[in-house]
Write a protein that holds these residues in place. Sequence first.
Motif, short mmCIF file in Angstrom:
data_model
loop_
_atom_site.label_atom_id
_atom_site.label_comp_id
_atom_site.label_asym_id
_atom_site.label_seq_id
_atom_site.Cartn_x
_atom_site.Cartn_y
_atom_site.Cartn_z
N VAL A 30 0.88 -1.18 0.00
CA VAL A 30 0.00 0.00 0.00
C VAL A 30 0.91 1.21 0.00
N GLN A 31 0.99 1.85 -1.17
CA GLN A 31 1.92 2.97 -1.34
C GLN A 31 1.38 4.23 -0.68
N VAL A 32 0.04 4.40 -0.75
CA VAL A 32 -0.52 5.70 -0.36
C VAL A 32 -2.01 5.57 -0.05
N LEU A 33 -2.46 6.41 0.90
CA LEU A 33 -3.89 6.55 1.17
C LEU A 33 -4.33 7.90 0.61
N ILE A 34 -5.41 7.88 -0.16
CA ILE A 34 -6.00 9.12 -0.66
C ILE A 34 -7.32 9.34 0.08
N CYS A 35 -7.47 10.53 0.63
CA CYS A 35 -8.65 10.85 1.42
C CYS A 35 -9.29 12.12 0.89
N ASP A 36 -10.61 12.11 0.72
CA ASP A 36 -11.29 13.32 0.23
C ASP A 36 -11.87 14.14 1.38
N LYS A 37 -11.57 13.72 2.63
CA LYS A 37 -12.09 14.44 3.80
C LYS A 37 -10.97 14.60 4.82
N GLY A 38 -10.76 15.86 5.25
CA GLY A 38 -9.66 16.16 6.17
C GLY A 38 -9.84 15.58 7.55
N ASP A 39 -11.09 15.23 7.92
CA ASP A 39 -11.32 14.72 9.29
C ASP A 39 -11.58 13.21 9.31
N ALA A 40 -11.24 12.53 8.23
CA ALA A 40 -11.50 11.08 8.18
C ALA A 40 -10.60 10.35 9.19
N PHE A 41 -11.18 9.41 9.93
CA PHE A 41 -10.40 8.64 10.91
C PHE A 41 -9.35 7.78 10.20
N ALA A 42 -9.59 7.48 8.93
CA ALA A 42 -8.61 6.71 8.15
C ALA A 42 -7.23 7.37 8.19
N LEU A 43 -7.20 8.70 8.31
CA LEU A 43 -5.91 9.41 8.33
C LEU A 43 -5.10 9.06 9.57
N GLU A 44 -5.81 8.88 10.71
CA GLU A 44 -5.11 8.49 11.94
C GLU A 44 -4.57 7.08 11.81
N ARG A 45 -5.34 6.23 11.16
CA ARG A 45 -4.86 4.85 10.95
C ARG A 45 -3.60 4.88 10.08
N ALA A 46 -3.62 5.72 9.03
CA ALA A 46 -2.47 5.79 8.11
C ALA A 46 -1.22 6.21 8.87
N GLU A 47 -1.38 7.17 9.77
CA GLU A 47 -0.23 7.65 10.53
C GLU A 47 0.34 6.51 11.38
N ARG A 48 -0.57 5.81 12.07
CA ARG A 48 -0.13 4.69 12.93
C ARG A 48 0.52 3.59 12.11
N LEU A 49 0.01 3.38 10.89
CA LEU A 49 0.52 2.29 10.05
C LEU A 49 1.70 2.72 9.17
N CYS A 50 2.08 4.00 9.32
CA CYS A 50 3.20 4.56 8.54
C CYS A 50 2.97 4.47 7.03
N ILE A 51 1.75 4.77 6.61
CA ILE A 51 1.43 4.83 5.18
C ILE A 51 1.25 6.31 4.82
N PRO A 52 1.94 6.80 3.80
CA PRO A 52 1.75 8.20 3.40
C PRO A 52 0.28 8.47 3.05
N ALA A 53 -0.23 9.59 3.55
CA ALA A 53 -1.65 9.90 3.31
C ALA A 53 -1.77 11.30 2.71
N TYR A 54 -2.66 11.45 1.76
CA TYR A 54 -2.89 12.73 1.11
C TYR A 54 -4.36 13.09 1.22
N VAL A 55 -4.62 14.31 1.71
CA VAL A 55 -5.99 14.81 1.74
C VAL A 55 -6.18 15.71 0.52
N LEU A 56 -7.08 15.31 -0.35
CA LEU A 56 -7.42 16.16 -1.50
C LEU A 56 -8.92 16.38 -1.44
N GLU A 57 -9.31 17.63 -1.14
CA GLU A 57 -10.74 17.93 -0.97
C GLU A 57 -11.30 18.52 -2.26
#
Length: 194
Positions: A30-57
């Motif tokens: 899993v190279q990257v997480l793409i998120c369309d919402k800045g407050d998605a809990f998925a972003l916290e998971r990405a941080e814990r899992l050390c996966i780069p995450a990008y918020v694009l709204e």
Amino acid sequence: MKLAVFASGSGSNFEAIVGAVHAGDIAGTVQVLICDKGDAFALERAERLCIPAYVLEPRKYGSKVEYEEAVLQVLRSYEVELIILAGYMRLVGDTLLSAYENRIINIHPSLLPAFPGLDAIGQAFDAGVKITGVTVHYVDAGMDTGPIIAQEAVKVEDSDNKEAVQRKIQAVEHSLYPKTVQHVIEDLGRRINQ
Ligand code: GAR
């Protein structure tokens, strides 16, 4: 195979897929997480899992095309080969569909074509069905349409409330999606080697 996960919410399927990668059950990263919402809990998971995450709204872009071109730029920078939608609550447009033809998959919490769209679990519960389930499918321009890859049924007992159905559906999702991702990767490998 290089994977991207798209999520809008909790990200429990995202975490299940990363877990399957770590367990060696998915031949990919899993190279990257793409998120369309800045407050998605998925972003916290990405941080814990050390996966780069990008918020694009999307609302920060002039059009859907511009939004998806920005997403595409991120995907290209990570050389992503397969897109996994996991609770990404948005229709995919032509820009992404044509760049990733037959390389975008989605999971939906019903036995499609029954109960597409929002709150599929609530729709099924309110309809009083005794069997519902989970579908993984290739993504096209429609809402929860596109060729079905895998389905698994979930029984609704008379004693189940909506939350109980949701728990059963999620447990099925967390095993069905990683398994299906691996099948899709194997299929893509065969197509490339043909
Ligand atoms: C999942 O149940 C998924 O099937 C559903 O959103 C949930 C996301 O959960 N997707 C759709 O309804 C798509 N139409 P998660 O963020 O915990 O993975």
